[in-house]
Design an enzyme around this catalytic site. Structure first.
Site, PDB file in Angstrom:
ATOM      1  N   ARG A  34       0.852  -1.186   0.000  1.00  0.00           N
ATOM      2  CA  ARG A  34       0.000   0.000   0.000  1.00  0.00           C
ATOM      3  C   ARG A  34       0.882   1.227   0.000  1.00  0.00           C
ATOM      4  NH1 ARG A  34      -2.355   0.587   5.986  1.00  0.00           N
ATOM      5  NH2 ARG A  34      -0.473  -0.030   7.104  1.00  0.00           N
ATOM      6  N   SER A 132      -5.665 -16.415  13.697  1.00  0.00           N
ATOM      7  CA  SER A 132      -4.818 -16.158  14.865  1.00  0.00           C
ATOM      8  C   SER A 132      -5.299 -16.875  16.119  1.00  0.00           C
ATOM      9  CB  SER A 132      -4.821 -14.647  15.128  1.00  0.00           C
ATOM     10  OG  SER A 132      -4.296 -14.384  16.404  1.00  0.00           O
ATOM     11  N   GLU A 134      -5.296 -15.555  18.836  1.00  0.00           N
ATOM     12  CA  GLU A 134      -6.063 -14.547  19.584  1.00  0.00           C
ATOM     13  C   GLU A 134      -7.554 -14.884  19.571  1.00  0.00           C
ATOM     14  OE1 GLU A 134      -5.912 -11.206  21.220  1.00  0.00           O
ATOM     15  OE2 GLU A 134      -4.102 -12.270  21.785  1.00  0.00           O
ATOM     16  N   TYR A 155      -9.419  -6.796  17.418  1.00  0.00           N
ATOM     17  CA  TYR A 155      -8.596  -7.530  16.441  1.00  0.00           C
ATOM     18  C   TYR A 155      -9.047  -8.989  16.369  1.00  0.00           C
ATOM     19  CZ  TYR A 155      -4.508 -10.239  14.847  1.00  0.00           C
ATOM     20  OH  TYR A 155      -3.682 -11.138  14.202  1.00  0.00           O
ATOM     21  N   ASN A 184       1.549 -17.175  18.396  1.00  0.00           N
ATOM     22  CA  ASN A 184       2.539 -16.091  18.239  1.00  0.00           C
ATOM     23  C   ASN A 184       3.835 -16.612  17.627  1.00  0.00           C
ATOM     24  OD1 ASN A 184       0.616 -15.460  20.362  1.00  0.00           O
ATOM     25  ND2 ASN A 184       1.804 -13.602  20.684  1.00  0.00           N
ATOM     26  N   GLY A 191       7.880  -6.710  14.339  1.00  0.00           N
ATOM     27  CA  GLY A 191       7.631  -5.288  14.541  1.00  0.00           C
ATOM     28  C   GLY A 191       8.079  -4.859  15.935  1.00  0.00           C
ATOM     29  N   VAL A 195       5.730  -7.500  22.007  1.00  0.00           N
ATOM     30  CA  VAL A 195       6.453  -7.564  23.275  1.00  0.00           C
ATOM     31  C   VAL A 195       7.857  -8.166  23.161  1.00  0.00           C
ATOM     32  CG1 VAL A 195       5.593  -9.778  24.212  1.00  0.00           C
ATOM     33  CG2 VAL A 195       6.067  -7.873  25.739  1.00  0.00           C
TER      34      VAL A 195
HETATM   35  P1  NAP Z   1       2.921  -7.409  10.437  1.00  0.00           P
HETATM   36  O1  NAP Z   1       4.407  -7.535  10.515  1.00  0.00           O
HETATM   37  O2  NAP Z   1       2.233  -6.411  11.287  1.00  0.00           O
HETATM   38  O3  NAP Z   1       2.563  -7.112   8.895  1.00  0.00           O
HETATM   39  C1  NAP Z   1       1.275  -6.716   8.514  1.00  0.00           C
HETATM   40  C2  NAP Z   1       1.268  -6.469   7.015  1.00  0.00           C
HETATM   41  O4  NAP Z   1      -0.064  -6.070   6.632  1.00  0.00           O
HETATM   42  C3  NAP Z   1       2.200  -5.327   6.559  1.00  0.00           C
HETATM   43  O5  NAP Z   1       2.790  -5.709   5.330  1.00  0.00           O
HETATM   44  C4  NAP Z   1       1.230  -4.180   6.352  1.00  0.00           C
HETATM   45  O6  NAP Z   1       1.682  -3.232   5.409  1.00  0.00           O
HETATM   46  C5  NAP Z   1       0.034  -4.934   5.795  1.00  0.00           C
HETATM   47  N1  NAP Z   1      -1.206  -4.135   5.845  1.00  0.00           N
HETATM   48  C6  NAP Z   1      -1.698  -3.446   6.888  1.00  0.00           C
HETATM   49  N2  NAP Z   1      -2.839  -2.819   6.544  1.00  0.00           N
HETATM   50  C7  NAP Z   1      -3.068  -3.131   5.233  1.00  0.00           C
HETATM   51  C8  NAP Z   1      -4.055  -2.768   4.287  1.00  0.00           C
HETATM   52  N3  NAP Z   1      -5.053  -1.950   4.604  1.00  0.00           N
HETATM   53  N4  NAP Z   1      -3.973  -3.276   3.031  1.00  0.00           N
HETATM   54  C9  NAP Z   1      -2.943  -4.088   2.692  1.00  0.00           C
HETATM   55  N5  NAP Z   1      -1.972  -4.450   3.536  1.00  0.00           N
HETATM   56  C10 NAP Z   1      -2.025  -3.987   4.786  1.00  0.00           C
HETATM   57  O7  NAP Z   1       2.232  -8.813  10.722  1.00  0.00           O
HETATM   58  P2  NAP Z   1       2.873 -10.290  10.756  1.00  0.00           P
HETATM   59  O8  NAP Z   1       3.396 -10.552  12.122  1.00  0.00           O
HETATM   60  O9  NAP Z   1       3.740 -10.466   9.582  1.00  0.00           O
HETATM   61  O10 NAP Z   1       1.563 -11.177  10.623  1.00  0.00           O
HETATM   62  C11 NAP Z   1       1.074 -11.580   9.332  1.00  0.00           C
HETATM   63  C12 NAP Z   1      -0.390 -11.942   9.437  1.00  0.00           C
HETATM   64  O11 NAP Z   1      -0.544 -13.027  10.344  1.00  0.00           O
HETATM   65  C13 NAP Z   1      -1.293 -10.834   9.970  1.00  0.00           C
HETATM   66  O12 NAP Z   1      -2.550 -10.975   9.336  1.00  0.00           O
HETATM   67  C14 NAP Z   1      -1.422 -11.147  11.449  1.00  0.00           C
HETATM   68  O13 NAP Z   1      -2.609 -10.600  11.957  1.00  0.00           O
HETATM   69  C15 NAP Z   1      -1.435 -12.660  11.393  1.00  0.00           C
HETATM   70  N6  NAP Z   1      -0.918 -13.357  12.580  1.00  0.00           N
HETATM   71  C16 NAP Z   1       0.298 -13.032  13.067  1.00  0.00           C
HETATM   72  C17 NAP Z   1       0.806 -13.747  14.146  1.00  0.00           C
HETATM   73  C18 NAP Z   1       2.161 -13.436  14.726  1.00  0.00           C
HETATM   74  O14 NAP Z   1       2.428 -13.866  15.850  1.00  0.00           O
HETATM   75  N7  NAP Z   1       3.024 -12.746  14.003  1.00  0.00           N
HETATM   76  C19 NAP Z   1       0.047 -14.803  14.707  1.00  0.00           C
HETATM   77  C20 NAP Z   1      -1.179 -15.109  14.155  1.00  0.00           C
HETATM   78  C21 NAP Z   1      -1.659 -14.396  13.072  1.00  0.00           C
HETATM   79  P3  NAP Z   1       2.547  -1.920   5.843  1.00  0.00           P
HETATM   80  O15 NAP Z   1       3.970  -2.380   5.886  1.00  0.00           O
HETATM   81  O16 NAP Z   1       2.242  -0.976   4.750  1.00  0.00           O
HETATM   82  O17 NAP Z   1       2.038  -1.492   7.198  1.00  0.00           O
HETATM   83  N1  GDD Z   2       3.012  -5.172  22.875  1.00  0.00           N
HETATM   84  C1  GDD Z   2       3.243  -5.214  24.211  1.00  0.00           C
HETATM   85  N2  GDD Z   2       3.948  -4.195  24.796  1.00  0.00           N
HETATM   86  N3  GDD Z   2       2.761  -6.257  24.919  1.00  0.00           N
HETATM   87  C2  GDD Z   2       3.035  -6.291  26.249  1.00  0.00           C
HETATM   88  C3  GDD Z   2       3.768  -5.285  26.907  1.00  0.00           C
HETATM   89  C4  GDD Z   2       4.240  -4.186  26.132  1.00  0.00           C
HETATM   90  O1  GDD Z   2       4.878  -3.272  26.642  1.00  0.00           O
HETATM   91  N4  GDD Z   2       3.873  -5.612  28.216  1.00  0.00           N
HETATM   92  C5  GDD Z   2       3.233  -6.771  28.379  1.00  0.00           C
HETATM   93  N5  GDD Z   2       2.707  -7.196  27.192  1.00  0.00           N
HETATM   94  C6  GDD Z   2       1.902  -8.415  26.982  1.00  0.00           C
HETATM   95  C7  GDD Z   2       0.564  -8.148  26.289  1.00  0.00           C
HETATM   96  O2  GDD Z   2      -0.385  -7.628  27.245  1.00  0.00           O
HETATM   97  C8  GDD Z   2       0.237  -9.542  25.796  1.00  0.00           C
HETATM   98  O3  GDD Z   2      -0.368 -10.303  26.815  1.00  0.00           O
HETATM   99  C9  GDD Z   2       1.609 -10.154  25.508  1.00  0.00           C
HETATM  100  O4  GDD Z   2       2.582  -9.280  26.098  1.00  0.00           O
HETATM  101  C10 GDD Z   2       1.932 -10.307  24.015  1.00  0.00           C
HETATM  102  O5  GDD Z   2       1.693  -9.069  23.374  1.00  0.00           O
HETATM  103  P1  GDD Z   2       2.108  -8.802  21.847  1.00  0.00           P
HETATM  104  O6  GDD Z   2       3.531  -9.154  21.624  1.00  0.00           O
HETATM  105  O7  GDD Z   2       1.658  -7.428  21.492  1.00  0.00           O
HETATM  106  O8  GDD Z   2       1.290  -9.918  21.027  1.00  0.00           O
HETATM  107  P2  GDD Z   2      -0.225 -10.431  21.112  1.00  0.00           P
HETATM  108  O9  GDD Z   2      -0.171 -11.797  21.721  1.00  0.00           O
HETATM  109  O10 GDD Z   2      -1.125  -9.442  21.718  1.00  0.00           O
HETATM  110  O11 GDD Z   2      -0.600 -10.532  19.558  1.00  0.00           O
HETATM  111  C11 GDD Z   2       0.318 -11.122  18.625  1.00  0.00           C
HETATM  112  O12 GDD Z   2       0.058 -12.490  18.507  1.00  0.00           O
HETATM  113  C12 GDD Z   2      -1.228 -12.826  17.950  1.00  0.00           C
HETATM  114  C13 GDD Z   2      -1.324 -14.338  17.925  1.00  0.00           C
HETATM  115  O13 GDD Z   2      -1.746 -14.808  19.170  1.00  0.00           O
HETATM  116  C14 GDD Z   2       0.157 -10.379  17.297  1.00  0.00           C
HETATM  117  O14 GDD Z   2       1.171 -10.789  16.423  1.00  0.00           O
HETATM  118  C15 GDD Z   2      -1.179 -10.688  16.652  1.00  0.00           C
HETATM  119  O15 GDD Z   2      -1.211 -10.134  15.325  1.00  0.00           O
HETATM  120  C16 GDD Z   2      -1.320 -12.210  16.552  1.00  0.00           C
HETATM  121  O16 GDD Z   2      -2.541 -12.560  15.953  1.00  0.00           O
END
Ligand code: NAP
Ligand code: GDD
Length: 337
Positions: A34, A132, A134, A155, A184, A191, A195
């Site tokens: 985008r 996810s 979540e 979310y 996770n 990013g 956490v």
């Molecule tokens: P991420 O690093 O936050 O990347 C998200 C991507 O989505 C980025 O490329 C972002 O583009 C793009 N995006 C955001 N808004 C958009 C829009 N309106 N149109 C098109 N693209 C858009 O996430 P990730 O950790 O790689 O996760 C990948 C997917 O798996 C996500 O759907 C996430 O919710 C899901 N997921 C992640 C985890 C995990 O632990 N990482 C676990 C379960 C599910 P920009 O760079 O332009 O912002």
């Molecule tokens: N981000 C963040 N920042 N989380 C914190 C912090 C802080 O300073 N302190 C404690 N936490 C706790 C959050 O409250 C949460 O319980 C845990 O750390 C993990 O937070 P995140 O790393 O932000 O991940 P998430 O589990 O909420 O979500 C991620 O995992 C999902 C899959 O279960 C994301 O990647 C989601 O996109 C993904 O779907």
């Protein structure tokens, strides 16, 4: 040649998946990007520099919020496989922007599925949805494919909508559509506001004298953390099966945020208790306390297993971020010399 279209290609998973597909000589990879006011392609820039793959890698402007851009893109690319990884993926932010999150994460999935359904009339196409853990929210661990969902954030509700739309498109239109319920997963490309990365970036900067404190929220939450590079293999495997299905992808281990802190700081010969402060700003209106996945269906059907352990993951992230902190320190010293 097989052609794959990835939404979210600039994100953590998109970059690993693109690399993984391009490591197979028979794939052409198209990524949806985008428009942003400054370029955000750090995670994929190196692909364009690789002479072995760059001719098979293409980016296109579109947006999950814009249905017309998705159908045009689908017509131009005519992919064999679509991986929907694009999302506003931050749980805490989804409480601040619930409608935007629902639009991009929930309706965005439906918009893409509609574009896929139209293409499927003339060209067979397989679809992967990034669902996810979540979605399980407050459901008691271990969470399996049979566990009822109980989402605890805007979310998670939006992801649950995308999950059920994926299942329904499979049942209603006979689409090859899979929902991967991924727990996770992290990496040095995670990013900075999630956490694990916040901890490894903060701790390594503290070690190098670039930062004094690390301000955190709930340290008792527990997550099933794996390595993103392992998880993108599972996505691809799902689309190579004879029949479409849903899968849980997880390590089967859970650890608290506090444990993540302890291990990270001890790898740097530091005690996290000397540096970590609490700020309620990082708490969530409703929390997910414990995630612990059962990936036995993926192990049995896909032959998938994670290769990187929890300790190995923390070490990988710490080593990467320590190198970054050292470079930052060197650059700062150089600038003031
Ligand atoms: P991420 O690093 O936050 O990347 C998200 C991507 O989505 C980025 O490329 C972002 O583009 C793009 N995006 C955001 N808004 C958009 C829009 N309106 N149109 C098109 N693209 C858009 O996430 P990730 O950790 O790689 O996760 C990948 C997917 O798996 C996500 O759907 C996430 O919710 C899901 N997921 C992640 C985890 C995990 O632990 N990482 C676990 C379960 C599910 P920009 O760079 O332009 O912002
Ligand atoms: N981000 C963040 N920042 N989380 C914190 C912090 C802080 O300073 N302190 C404690 N936490 C706790 C959050 O409250 C949460 O319980 C845990 O750390 C993990 O937070 P995140 O790393 O932000 O991940 P998430 O589990 O909420 O979500 C991620 O995992 C999902 C899959 O279960 C994301 O990647 C989601 O996109 C993904 O779907």
């Amino acid at each position: 040649m097989k052609s794959a279209l990835i939404t979210g290609i600039t994100g953590q998973d998109g970059s690993y998946l693109a690399e993984y597909l391009l490591s197979k000589p028979d794939y052409v990879v198209h990524g949806l990007v985008r428009r942003s006011s400054s370029l955000n392609r750090q995670r994929i820039d190196h692909i364009f520099k690789d002479p072995n793959v760059r001719d098979r890698f293409h980016l296109h402007y579109a947006d999950l919020a814009d249905a017309s851009s998705l159908s045009s893109l689908m017509e131009v690319v005519r992919p064999d496989e679509v991986y929907n990884l694009g999302a506003q993926s931050h749980v805490r932010v989804s409480f601040d922007q619930p409608l935007y999150t629902a639009d991009v994460v929930g309706l965005g999935t439906l918009r893409l599925l509609e574009a896929v359904r139209h293409l499927h009339r003339t060209h067979p196409v397989k679809f992967y949805q990034a669902s996810s853990s979540e979605m399980y929210g407050s459901a008691a661990p271990p969470q399996t494919l049979e566990t009822p969902f109980h989402p605890r954030s805007p979310y998670a509700c939006a992801k649950l909508y995308g999950h059920w739309q994926t299942v329904n498109y499979r049942e209603a239109y006979d689409l090859f559509a899979c929902s991967g319920i991924l727990f996770n997963h992290e990496s040095p490309r995670r990013g900075e506001s999630f956490v694990t990365r916040k901890i490894t970036l903060g701790a390594t900067r503290i070690k190098e004298g670039l930062q004094k404190k690390l301000v955190m929220g709930n340290l008792e939450a527990k997550r099933d953390w794996g390595f993103a590079g392992d998880y993108v293999r599972a996505m691809w495997l799902m689309l190579q099966q004879e029949k479409p299905d849903d899968y849980v992808v997880a390590t089967g281990e859970t650890h608290s945020v506090r444990e993540f802190l302890e291990i990270t700081f001890s790898l740097l010969d530091l005690d996290y208790r000397d540096f970590v402060e609490f700020d309620p700003r990082f708490m969530r209106p409703s929390e997910v306390d414990v995630l612990l996945g059962d990936a036995s269906h993926a192990e049995k059907t896909l032959g998938w297993k994670p290769e990187v352990s929890f300790q190995g993951l923390v070490k990988m992230m710490v080593e990467h971020d320590l190198e970054l902190a050292r470079r930052e320190k060197f650059a700062a010293g150089y600038a003031t010399a």
